[in-house]
Design a protein around this motif. Structure first.
Motif, PDB file in Angstrom:
ATOM      1  N   ASP A  93      17.141  32.958  26.248  1.00 56.46           N
ATOM      2  CA  ASP A  93      16.952  33.997  27.255  1.00 56.46           C
ATOM      3  C   ASP A  93      15.489  33.992  27.691  1.00 56.46           C
ATOM      4  O   ASP A  93      14.669  33.241  27.151  1.00 56.46           O
ATOM      5  CB  ASP A  93      17.389  35.375  26.738  1.00 56.46           C
ATOM      6  CG  ASP A  93      16.583  35.867  25.543  1.00 56.46           C
ATOM      7  OD1 ASP A  93      15.410  35.456  25.374  1.00 56.46           O
ATOM      8  OD2 ASP A  93      17.124  36.682  24.774  1.00 56.46           O
ATOM      9  N   CYS A  94      15.153  34.819  28.659  1.00 53.75           N
ATOM     10  CA  CYS A  94      13.798  34.824  29.233  1.00 53.75           C
ATOM     11  C   CYS A  94      12.735  35.076  28.166  1.00 53.75           C
ATOM     12  O   CYS A  94      11.701  34.411  28.153  1.00 53.75           O
ATOM     13  CB  CYS A  94      13.681  35.867  30.340  1.00 53.75           C
ATOM     14  SG  CYS A  94      14.473  35.384  31.872  1.00 53.75           S
ATOM     15  N   GLU A  95      12.985  36.011  27.284  1.00 52.75           N
ATOM     16  CA  GLU A  95      12.000  36.331  26.251  1.00 52.75           C
ATOM     17  C   GLU A  95      11.770  35.144  25.316  1.00 52.75           C
ATOM     18  O   GLU A  95      10.636  34.828  24.969  1.00 52.75           O
ATOM     19  CB  GLU A  95      12.457  37.551  25.456  1.00 52.75           C
ATOM     20  CG  GLU A  95      11.425  38.008  24.448  1.00 52.75           C
ATOM     21  CD  GLU A  95      11.843  39.286  23.734  1.00 52.75           C
ATOM     22  OE1 GLU A  95      11.316  39.512  22.632  1.00 52.75           O
ATOM     23  OE2 GLU A  95      12.675  40.039  24.263  1.00 52.75           O
ATOM     24  N   ALA A 139      -2.365  30.174  30.585  1.00 53.15           N
ATOM     25  CA  ALA A 139      -1.572  30.966  29.642  1.00 53.15           C
ATOM     26  C   ALA A 139      -1.460  32.419  30.107  1.00 53.15           C
ATOM     27  O   ALA A 139      -0.394  33.027  30.018  1.00 53.15           O
ATOM     28  CB  ALA A 139      -2.190  30.892  28.248  1.00 53.15           C
ATOM     29  N   LYS A 140      -2.543  32.979  30.623  1.00 50.69           N
ATOM     30  CA  LYS A 140      -2.512  34.350  31.132  1.00 50.69           C
ATOM     31  C   LYS A 140      -1.588  34.463  32.335  1.00 50.69           C
ATOM     32  O   LYS A 140      -0.817  35.426  32.457  1.00 50.69           O
ATOM     33  CB  LYS A 140      -3.920  34.806  31.518  1.00 50.69           C
ATOM     34  CG  LYS A 140      -4.810  35.089  30.339  1.00 50.69           C
ATOM     35  CD  LYS A 140      -6.213  35.457  30.786  1.00 50.69           C
ATOM     36  CE  LYS A 140      -7.160  35.545  29.613  1.00 50.69           C
ATOM     37  NZ  LYS A 140      -8.549  35.768  30.030  1.00 50.69           N
ATOM     38  N   LEU A 141      -1.661  33.493  33.230  1.00 53.51           N
ATOM     39  CA  LEU A 141      -0.799  33.488  34.407  1.00 53.51           C
ATOM     40  C   LEU A 141       0.668  33.417  33.995  1.00 53.51           C
ATOM     41  O   LEU A 141       1.506  34.167  34.504  1.00 53.51           O
ATOM     42  CB  LEU A 141      -1.157  32.299  35.315  1.00 53.51           C
ATOM     43  CG  LEU A 141      -0.275  32.079  36.524  1.00 53.51           C
ATOM     44  CD1 LEU A 141      -0.440  33.228  37.513  1.00 53.51           C
ATOM     45  CD2 LEU A 141      -0.606  30.760  37.192  1.00 53.51           C
ATOM     46  N   LEU A 142       0.971  32.540  33.059  1.00 51.73           N
ATOM     47  CA  LEU A 142       2.351  32.402  32.607  1.00 51.73           C
ATOM     48  C   LEU A 142       2.835  33.671  31.918  1.00 51.73           C
ATOM     49  O   LEU A 142       3.978  34.088  32.108  1.00 51.73           O
ATOM     50  CB  LEU A 142       2.484  31.200  31.672  1.00 51.73           C
ATOM     51  CG  LEU A 142       2.266  29.837  32.318  1.00 51.73           C
ATOM     52  CD1 LEU A 142       2.358  28.732  31.275  1.00 51.73           C
ATOM     53  CD2 LEU A 142       3.253  29.590  33.446  1.00 51.73           C
ATOM     54  N   ALA A 143       1.978  34.293  31.132  1.00 50.13           N
ATOM     55  CA  ALA A 143       2.358  35.530  30.453  1.00 50.13           C
ATOM     56  C   ALA A 143       2.664  36.642  31.471  1.00 50.13           C
ATOM     57  O   ALA A 143       3.648  37.368  31.323  1.00 50.13           O
ATOM     58  CB  ALA A 143       1.255  35.969  29.507  1.00 50.13           C
ATOM     59  N   ARG A 144       1.829  36.731  32.496  1.00 53.96           N
ATOM     60  CA  ARG A 144       2.032  37.746  33.525  1.00 53.96           C
ATOM     61  C   ARG A 144       3.352  37.507  34.264  1.00 53.96           C
ATOM     62  O   ARG A 144       4.144  38.436  34.490  1.00 53.96           O
ATOM     63  CB  ARG A 144       0.858  37.750  34.499  1.00 53.96           C
ATOM     64  CG  ARG A 144       0.943  38.873  35.524  1.00 53.96           C
ATOM     65  CD  ARG A 144      -0.271  38.956  36.422  1.00 53.96           C
ATOM     66  NE  ARG A 144      -0.434  37.766  37.211  1.00 53.96           N
ATOM     67  CZ  ARG A 144      -1.509  36.976  37.184  1.00 53.96           C
ATOM     68  NH1 ARG A 144      -2.524  37.260  36.409  1.00 53.96           N
ATOM     69  NH2 ARG A 144      -1.586  35.895  37.939  1.00 53.96           N
ATOM     70  N   GLU A 145       3.622  36.260  34.598  1.00 51.31           N
ATOM     71  CA  GLU A 145       4.859  35.940  35.309  1.00 51.31           C
ATOM     72  C   GLU A 145       6.080  36.109  34.409  1.00 51.31           C
ATOM     73  O   GLU A 145       7.154  36.467  34.892  1.00 51.31           O
ATOM     74  CB  GLU A 145       4.790  34.519  35.873  1.00 51.31           C
ATOM     75  CG  GLU A 145       3.775  34.358  36.982  1.00 51.31           C
ATOM     76  CD  GLU A 145       4.014  35.311  38.154  1.00 51.31           C
ATOM     77  OE1 GLU A 145       5.162  35.521  38.565  1.00 51.31           O
ATOM     78  OE2 GLU A 145       3.018  35.853  38.663  1.00 51.31           O
ATOM     79  N   ALA A 146       5.910  35.864  33.131  1.00 51.67           N
ATOM     80  CA  ALA A 146       7.013  36.040  32.193  1.00 51.67           C
ATOM     81  C   ALA A 146       7.423  37.511  32.121  1.00 51.67           C
ATOM     82  O   ALA A 146       8.616  37.833  32.085  1.00 51.67           O
ATOM     83  CB  ALA A 146       6.616  35.533  30.822  1.00 51.67           C
ATOM     84  N   VAL A 147       6.442  38.394  32.115  1.00 49.15           N
ATOM     85  CA  VAL A 147       6.734  39.830  32.101  1.00 49.15           C
ATOM     86  C   VAL A 147       7.475  40.200  33.379  1.00 49.15           C
ATOM     87  O   VAL A 147       8.459  40.945  33.340  1.00 49.15           O
ATOM     88  CB  VAL A 147       5.440  40.647  31.953  1.00 49.15           C
ATOM     89  CG1 VAL A 147       5.672  42.122  32.209  1.00 49.15           C
ATOM     90  CG2 VAL A 147       4.838  40.432  30.568  1.00 49.15           C
ATOM     91  N   ARG A 148       7.033  39.666  34.493  1.00 49.35           N
ATOM     92  CA  ARG A 148       7.711  39.951  35.773  1.00 49.35           C
ATOM     93  C   ARG A 148       9.156  39.458  35.740  1.00 49.35           C
ATOM     94  O   ARG A 148      10.058  40.131  36.234  1.00 49.35           O
ATOM     95  CB  ARG A 148       6.965  39.314  36.930  1.00 49.35           C
ATOM     96  CG  ARG A 148       5.682  40.034  37.247  1.00 49.35           C
ATOM     97  CD  ARG A 148       4.916  39.410  38.401  1.00 49.35           C
ATOM     98  NE  ARG A 148       5.724  39.346  39.591  1.00 49.35           N
ATOM     99  CZ  ARG A 148       5.456  38.554  40.630  1.00 49.35           C
ATOM    100  NH1 ARG A 148       4.404  37.765  40.601  1.00 49.35           N
ATOM    101  NH2 ARG A 148       6.219  38.563  41.699  1.00 49.35           N
ATOM    102  N   ALA A 149       9.380  38.297  35.151  1.00 48.57           N
ATOM    103  CA  ALA A 149      10.736  37.740  35.086  1.00 48.57           C
ATOM    104  C   ALA A 149      11.652  38.617  34.232  1.00 48.57           C
ATOM    105  O   ALA A 149      12.823  38.792  34.543  1.00 48.57           O
ATOM    106  CB  ALA A 149      10.704  36.323  34.526  1.00 48.57           C
ATOM    107  N   GLN A 150      11.096  39.170  33.175  1.00 52.01           N
ATOM    108  CA  GLN A 150      11.904  40.011  32.288  1.00 52.01           C
ATOM    109  C   GLN A 150      12.214  41.355  32.938  1.00 52.01           C
ATOM    110  O   GLN A 150      13.197  42.012  32.575  1.00 52.01           O
ATOM    111  CB  GLN A 150      11.181  40.208  30.954  1.00 52.01           C
ATOM    112  CG  GLN A 150      11.143  38.927  30.148  1.00 52.01           C
ATOM    113  CD  GLN A 150      10.348  39.068  28.871  1.00 52.01           C
ATOM    114  OE1 GLN A 150      10.031  40.163  28.436  1.00 52.01           O
ATOM    115  NE2 GLN A 150      10.022  37.935  28.267  1.00 52.01           N
ATOM    116  N   GLU A 151      11.389  41.784  33.892  1.00 50.13           N
ATOM    117  CA  GLU A 151      11.618  43.050  34.572  1.00 50.13           C
ATOM    118  C   GLU A 151      12.660  42.934  35.675  1.00 50.13           C
ATOM    119  O   GLU A 151      13.152  43.944  36.161  1.00 50.13           O
ATOM    120  CB  GLU A 151      10.302  43.569  35.159  1.00 50.13           C
ATOM    121  CG  GLU A 151       9.311  43.995  34.113  1.00 50.13           C
ATOM    122  CD  GLU A 151       7.958  44.361  34.694  1.00 50.13           C
ATOM    123  OE1 GLU A 151       7.723  44.126  35.901  1.00 50.13           O
ATOM    124  OE2 GLU A 151       7.116  44.872  33.933  1.00 50.13           O
TER     125      GLU A 151
END
Length: 152
Positions: A93-95, A139-151
């Motif tokens: 899953d996304c997480e 890594a920061k960019l990916l983390a930010r986008e990952a949070v957006r994907a989970q939302e």
């Protein structure tokens, strides 16, 4: 991997990012749920960009720093990057996807930090500092986008 010079290390890491991008693309195209497909496609694009950035970096970097040897370190502490194809992203899953990608990037950040702390010349230290900044920014960019994907 057992790189002996900075250039070999960068080449290996560039290939790692290319391989990860290819694998993420394959997993996205292999019937994952839509949200995961979007995340995998985005991550694949980012990994491809990072590989391209490292390729340009290698071309523009001075030969002094690229030819820096650090085999004394790698002989005792082999640098191990997992084969990206070991992770079956299409069944995560996304997480879980984000955790795997974050772990891969953190491993590279740790490696760059460790080598930076032990660099003996200013040119090597500067090169490793730039690489560390590139990897941390990504890594920061990916983390930010990952949070957006989970939302979503």
């Amino acid at each position: 991997m057992l790189p002996k010079t900075m250039d070999e290390l960068l080449s290996t890491i560039e290939q790692f990012h290319k391989g990860l991008a290819d694998h993420l693309t394959d997993c996205a195209d292999d019937g994952s749920p839509e949200r995961e497909q979007l995340l995998l496609s985005y991550l694949a694009q980012q990994e491809q960009k990072l590989a391209a950035t490292l390729g340009v970096f290698r071309q523009k970097e001075s030969l002094n720093s690229l030819n820096t040897w650090f085999y004394a370190y790698t002989d005792r502490h082999p640098i191990t990057l997992r084969d990206p194809r070991e992770t079956d992203f299409k069944n995560l899953d996304c997480e879980q996807i984000c955790t795997e990608i974050t772990n891969a990037h953190q491993q590279l950040i740790d490696l760059y930090t460790h080598l930076h702390e032990r660099a003996e010349s200013d040119s090597s230290r500067n090169t490793l500092s730039e690489l560390l900044n590139i990897e941390q920014s990504n890594a920061k960019l990916l983390a930010r986008e990952a949070v957006r994907a989970q939302e979503m």
